[in-house]
Write a protein that holds these residues in place. Structure first.
Motif, mmCIF file in Angstrom:
data_model
loop_
_atom_site.group_PDB
_atom_site.id
_atom_site.type_symbol
_atom_site.label_atom_id
_atom_site.label_comp_id
_atom_site.label_asym_id
_atom_site.label_seq_id
_atom_site.Cartn_x
_atom_site.Cartn_y
_atom_site.Cartn_z
ATOM 1 N N PRO A 121 -4.609 2.781 2.469
ATOM 2 C CA PRO A 121 -3.435 2.281 1.604
ATOM 3 C C PRO A 121 -3.830 1.497 0.306
ATOM 4 O O PRO A 121 -4.783 0.784 0.555
ATOM 5 N N PRO A 122 -2.904 1.505 -0.792
ATOM 6 C CA PRO A 122 -3.280 0.617 -1.816
ATOM 7 C C PRO A 122 -3.576 -0.938 -1.524
ATOM 8 O O PRO A 122 -4.376 -1.605 -2.393
ATOM 9 N N ASN A 123 -2.644 -1.563 -0.631
ATOM 10 C CA ASN A 123 -2.775 -3.006 -0.510
ATOM 11 C C ASN A 123 -3.966 -3.289 0.956
ATOM 12 O O ASN A 123 -3.803 -4.487 1.143
ATOM 13 N N THR A 177 0.238 5.953 7.741
ATOM 14 C CA THR A 177 1.612 5.710 7.392
ATOM 15 C C THR A 177 2.405 4.819 8.481
ATOM 16 O O THR A 177 3.604 4.152 8.152
ATOM 17 N N LEU A 195 -3.726 9.993 -3.056
ATOM 18 C CA LEU A 195 -3.886 9.260 -4.204
ATOM 19 C C LEU A 195 -2.447 9.367 -5.077
ATOM 20 O O LEU A 195 -2.204 8.304 -5.517
ATOM 21 N N ALA A 196 -1.728 10.161 -5.200
ATOM 22 C CA ALA A 196 -0.534 10.438 -5.654
ATOM 23 C C ALA A 196 0.519 9.277 -5.270
ATOM 24 O O ALA A 196 1.573 8.866 -5.837
ATOM 25 N N ASN A 197 0.335 8.868 -4.142
ATOM 26 C CA ASN A 197 1.403 8.026 -3.554
ATOM 27 C C ASN A 197 0.645 6.563 -3.438
ATOM 28 O O ASN A 197 1.077 5.726 -2.624
ATOM 29 N N GLY A 198 -0.557 6.547 -4.288
ATOM 30 C CA GLY A 198 -1.017 4.907 -4.143
ATOM 31 C C GLY A 198 -2.291 4.752 -3.533
ATOM 32 O O GLY A 198 -2.784 3.578 -3.609
ATOM 33 N N TYR A 199 -2.580 5.769 -2.756
ATOM 34 C CA TYR A 199 -3.583 5.271 -1.692
ATOM 35 C C TYR A 199 -5.030 5.331 -2.507
ATOM 36 O O TYR A 199 -4.871 5.649 -3.771
ATOM 37 N N LYS A 200 -6.092 4.837 -2.064
ATOM 38 C CA LYS A 200 -7.425 4.623 -2.732
ATOM 39 C C LYS A 200 -8.467 5.114 -1.938
ATOM 40 O O LYS A 200 -8.508 5.173 -0.626
#
Length: 327
Positions: A121-123, A177, A195-200
């Motif tokens: 996840p992004p954070n 998720t 990635l489109a949902n902010g994952y890295k």
């Protein structure tokens, strides 16, 4: 002298007889039929779909039927049982079948690198493999090459304290998720969706192998090679044409992929194909190198499916068709 009217009817009659004879006689140009079982409908298998959609099998005199087996073992079983001429999956599935008495040979590369990425996840505080200590990672239920690669990587890095949450292939992101896993190992197009949902991306297996890994190949029976060598050559040559076309004109690859996966967002499909092309997952030729085959074999030895020295490249691969197709 024969009148013009009689000459006209004589010519017409002769043409009619010739046409009738041609219609009655079996065509020497009829396409030869071939059946291929694929493990899954997968964007990784795009060279096969390009060959079918762009008429490349037809160009080589073949009429190809594609059947989705639902798994690599099922595809190999179809070839062994005579229901298919070819199957497409992990080459080690064919190798394992040979160890049990089958007589299969891998003849063409379709996926030449490792199309697996780990995302978080992004954070997430996870930025590298070292950050996985004491974490839970979501992965596909074995047998799955992505999970074997993850297990092997954790073993090499000494991360024995990492737990796996294994789920059905294609649903690996769900435990993340839901908060039950910190990261997930994914195939395409799930990577681009994440990635489109902010994952890295926190680990790139594709970069680790840089296109030198026999991930998915086409195999057939040794008996088929002996009895129908020209059919095998035509099939491999069509795959070679598809792979060359995809490298030369990525727009064709994008178009075919979008047509094959209409339920997915177009931008996701195109991003997945671009990444697979850029990271050498789609091969430039169907040739199966010793190095690529050995990389796949080494993984199977590492996880204990195959014993060291039990399998050789020469016993499992016939590269002659791919080499001829490349000339």
């Amino acid at each position: 002298m024969e009148s013009l009217t009689m000459k006209y009817f004589r010519t017409l009659f002769s043409a009619t007889v010739i046409a009738a004879a041609c219609a009655a006689a079996p065509s020497s140009f009829a396409a030869e039929k071939a059946v291929i079982y694929q493990a899954f409908q997968s964007i990784q298998y795009l060279p096969l779909y390009v060959a079918m959609n762009e008429g490349l099998f037809t160009k080589h005199g073949l009429e190809v039927q594609k059947v989705t087996a639902g798994g690599g073992a099922q595809g190999v079983a179809a070839v062994i049982g005579g229901h298919a001429d070819f199957s497409l999956q992990d080459p080690m599935t064919a190798v394992l079948a040979n160890l049990k008495g089958a007589s299969l040979v891998n003849v063409a590369m379709v996926v030449s690198g490792v199309p697996v990425w780990m995302v978080a996840p992004p954070n997430s505080p996870i930025k590298s493999i070292a950050d996985l200590k004491d974490q839970t990672i979501s992965a596909a239920l074995p047998p799955s090459t992505s999970t074997y690669l993850l297990q092997n990587l954790l073993k090499e890095k000494g991360l024995s304290n990492v737990k796996l949450n294994t789920v059905s292939i294609g649903t690996e992101i769900s435990p993340v998720t839901a908060g039950r896993a910190a990261a997930a190992t994914l195939y395409q197009p799930q990577v681009e969706q994440a990635l489109a949902n902010g994952y890295k991306i926190v680990y790139d297996f594709a970069k680790q192998y840089d296109g030198v890994y026999a991930f998915s190949t086409i195999d057939t029976l040794k008996a088929t090679i002996q009895k129908r060598p020209q059919m095998v050559q035509s099939f491999v040559s069509a795959i070679a044409d598809a792979e060359k076309l995809m490298q030369a004109n990525p727009q064709v690859a994008y178009r075919v992929a979008v047509a094959e996966f209409p339920s997915l967002d177009k931008s996701v499909v195109e991003a997945a194909v671009k990444r697979l092309l850029d990271q050498k997952i789609y091969p430039a030729t169907p040739s199966i190198s010793k190095q690529a085959f050995q990389a796949g074999l080494d993984l199977q030895i590492s996880i204990g499916n195959i014993k060291a020295g039990e399998v050789t490249y020469d016993s499992a691969v016939d590269n002659s068709f791919a080499e001829k197709a490349g000339k």
